[in-house]
Design an enzyme around this catalytic site. Structure first.
Site, PDB file in Angstrom:
ATOM      1  N   HIS A 119       0.803  -1.221   0.000  1.00  0.00           N
ATOM      2  CA  HIS A 119       0.000   0.000   0.000  1.00  0.00           C
ATOM      3  C   HIS A 119       0.838   1.275   0.000  1.00  0.00           C
ATOM      4  CE1 HIS A 119      -3.915  -1.818   0.204  1.00  0.00           C
ATOM      5  NE2 HIS A 119      -3.594  -2.529   1.281  1.00  0.00           N
ATOM      6  N   GLU A 157      -7.928 -12.128   5.151  1.00  0.00           N
ATOM      7  CA  GLU A 157      -8.694 -10.916   4.895  1.00  0.00           C
ATOM      8  C   GLU A 157     -10.033 -11.194   4.234  1.00  0.00           C
ATOM      9  OE1 GLU A 157      -5.685  -7.502   4.036  1.00  0.00           O
ATOM     10  OE2 GLU A 157      -4.891  -9.278   3.009  1.00  0.00           O
ATOM     11  N   ASP A 216     -10.054  -5.117   5.532  1.00  0.00           N
ATOM     12  CA  ASP A 216     -10.460  -5.806   4.309  1.00  0.00           C
ATOM     13  C   ASP A 216     -11.466  -6.908   4.595  1.00  0.00           C
ATOM     14  OD1 ASP A 216      -9.060  -4.271   2.495  1.00  0.00           O
ATOM     15  OD2 ASP A 216      -7.283  -5.523   2.547  1.00  0.00           O
TER      16      ASP A 216
END
Length: 262
Positions: A50, A155, A181
């Site tokens: 990310h 997730e 998530d």
């Protein structure tokens, strides 16, 4: 206070008396990793998923974290064996792997982290992990199999359901539940009862397997401490960019309030 070994596996040493505490690194600069070390974090996770970080930046940050006494982990951007091998040969003491949903995916990731006969990782003893060829090869290979942490991120509901099988794999050391998530995949929120129930089942699966389960809590240490009391084994708090943003906003807000003219 017991000082853990400065290896990935040392984070989870049974004789340590503090909960492993880490944070994410998203900035390309070397100063944040120094700040995190001086602040007292046990480990950092260099975020290649990310953040706009490349392999060379990760390489530098891994070296800085190690030199400063922290355990450097890397969140890899994908599950390819070549990516994992480069990160580990760069000296990372473990990896977090996003979106591992099945036992088959977890097995492939675990194989990529371990040397034969336990996996498929290629030997690169002339890399940093092998001290540029100065480290005895047997030591390099043993450390790669015994001290490097392989941590899948769970997730999705599918991943949580597969947690017992994933954690049963010898090549998997721990799991990390990505609550944000996970909740999005359910159309819910991280604090909702259905999400908390799934997190609890992941914790139970990890402990039943004799392994660890971690969570991230943004900038809310009280929630992290409460989770540790409820069984969470390692935690991540905030990240370098958010810490800077929060401090900047508080400073501006405090000045505007003191100035009175806004």
């Amino acid at each position: 206070m017991t000082t853990p070994r400065r290896t990935g596996a040392g984070l989870f040493a049974p004789d340590r008396d503090t909960t492993p505490l880490g944070t994410w690194l998203k900035l390309t600069s070397g100063e944040p990793v120094e700040i995190m070390a001086f602040a007292g974090f046990d480990f950092v996770v260099i975020d290649l998923e990310h953040a706009p970080l490349d392999l060379q930046t990760a390489y530098r940050l891994i070296n800085s974290a190690t030199a400063l006494g922290m355990v450097p982990l890397v969140r890899v951007p994908d599950t390819t064996a070549s990516t994992i091998q480069k990160i580990l040969d760069a000296g990372a003491m473990g990896i977090l792997v996003p979106h591992v949903d099945t036992v088959q995916q977890a097995a492939a990731v675990g194989q990529a982290c371990r040397f034969p006969p336990h996996g498929i990782r290629g030997a690169g003893g002339t890399s940093r992990a092998g001290a540029w060829g100065l480290r005895p090869n047997a030591d390099y290979l043993a450390t790669g199999n015994d001290d490097v942490l392989c941590i899948p991120q769970l997730e999705s509901v599918e991943a949580i359901k597969a947690a017992p099988e994933i954690l049963a794999l010898d090549s998997i050391d721990a799991v990390f539940v990505g609550a944000a998530d996970l909740s999005m995949s359910m159309g819910s929120t991280p604090a909702s009862p259905d999400v908390l129930e799934l997190i609890g089942s992941a914790l139970d699966a990890a402990h039943a397997a004799g392994k660890r389960c971690g969570l991230a809590f943004g900038g809310v240490p009280e929630r992290a401490a409460r989770a540790v009391r409820d069984g969470c084994d390692f935690v991540l708090l905030s990240n370098d960019t958010s810490m800077l943003a929060d401090a900047a906003r508080r400073l501006v807000t405090a000045f505007r309030e003191a100035d009175g003219r806004r």
